[in-house]
Structures are given as C-alpha cells and as structure tokens.
Design a protein around this motif. Sequence first.
Motif: not given
Length: 274
Positions: A85-89, A151-157, A187-197, A264-270
């Motif tokens: 899911a994370l790969w495709f999202h 939700f994962g696609i929305f959060l990553l977008r 991908l390296p820049l999205s490590r926080p939100v990917v970790s939370a997801l 998790i909370m920090e990634s949602i805020k960012t």
Amino acid sequence: MNSRRAVNVVRLAWMMATLLLALMTIFPLVWMISIAFKVPVEVFQTNLIPRAPTGANFLYVLTEASFLRYIGNSLLVSTIVTAVALWFHTMAGYALARLRFPGRETIFLLIFSTFLVSLPVVIVPLFILVRAMGMLNSYAGIIVPSIFNAFGIFLLRQYYLSLPRDLEEAAMLDGAGYWRIYWSIILPLSRPVVSALAILFFLANWNAFLWPLTVVSDSSLWVAQVGIANFRGQYSASWNYIMAASTIVAAPTLILFLIFQRQIMESIKTSGLK
C-alpha cells in the motif's frame, strides 16, 4: 480577580471532563488485563487486582489453541498490505500532487469520495468480485482488497503539496526524470509521513475483522481477530482465556501507539490537516 477565578474554574472543569473520558477509555483495557490474569473462579468477581495472579491463561492460549497461527496470519497480512500500500500510495500521491495531466483533480475527487464509503456498504459487491476472481479462502483475498486506502493517498498528496518545487526543478536541470525525482528526492523527504502511515496501516490490518471473516472460512487462514471470535464461541464460559487472547492481540497496538504517537501527530500536522 473574579475573571481569573472564572478561568480557573473552567480550566478545572475541562480537566475533570478530560480525566473522566480518559478513565472511561482506559478502564475496559485494565479490566481485560485483570481478567486475563485471574483464575476461572475469580473471573466474575468485581476485584480489579487478581488475588492470585496466574499466567496459565496465556500459556494455554499460546500452546493448546491455534492462536499462534492466527497471530502469524495477522502479521503476514498486515506486513504485506502495509508495504504494498505504501509503495502504490506514495506514487499515487506524488502524481496527484506534483504532475500536471488532464483530469488530475477529477481523479483525486473520485479517489477521495471512496473515503466516505464504509466497508459494510460495499462488502457484498466486493465479495462477489473476489469470488469471481477465485480468491476466496486465500491470502490474496484478504490482502488485495485491503491495499487501497483513500486516506493514505489524500494524506500523502497534502504532504507533497507542501514540498518546495525548487528541488524538483534543480533535479530536472540535471537531467533527472520523474521516476528519479520520486525515488531520490520525494521518498526521502516523505519519510515522516510514510512512517506514520505505515503504523496506521499496520494497526488497521492487524485489527481487521469484518473482511477477513467474510472472505475466509478456512480456519488455517484466520487472522487473530477472527480467531478470538471463534475462540469465544468455543470457550463461551472461559472468559479468562478469551481475555488473555485479547490482551496478546492488543499489546502490539498499544506499544506501537505509545512509542510513535508523537510522530503520528507531527506527520498529520505537517501534511496540512490541522
């Protein structure tokens, strides 16, 4: 002076209400753990602390029942769904946020609209589709429909929209294509939100019950939650065993949440969901 006293009274009222809600939330978990350590004759007594704590309930669940297999199935399904899911999202979120193509906003709205539809609404057509594809009573039947998550696609977008475009423009000047930009920069820049997801996806599939119950009837493929439901039917009077099994399943979710709740909370805020 009166205004300060009124503020203190309101603050105290909010603290008491928060404490009450916290106790209401925590008490079922504490009661579950308490029963898990009780002997059978003590299960229905009201004492919160067992008089003679025992670990025999956990030993029975892990050795005499098939619960280790159910936990293994949950671990396998949760890990595969999370990774795929994370790969495709991440690719979908990058395309919807950074690439320009006709119908982009329409596609995003269609994807996001599925977030408003709960599983019970589509479970019958989804079951018919899975049956037509020959995936009943298989790991694929559990895993494949669970991969997509709006939700994962929305959060990553939303997260990718907040990234500066200067990095992409500099990479394009160096001859990097979209795939190189995605792999080496996004991908390296999205490590926080990917970790939370990853944590959210894993926990959601670890606690999945309705879809695995619907698509699988073979007991060797049952996940932990389905196993507990069957365990309750088999040992309807042995609540000490049932609560021991529930405690074993709940422990990883509680541990992951306590460790990674700040991340998790920090990634949602960012991501812009403030």
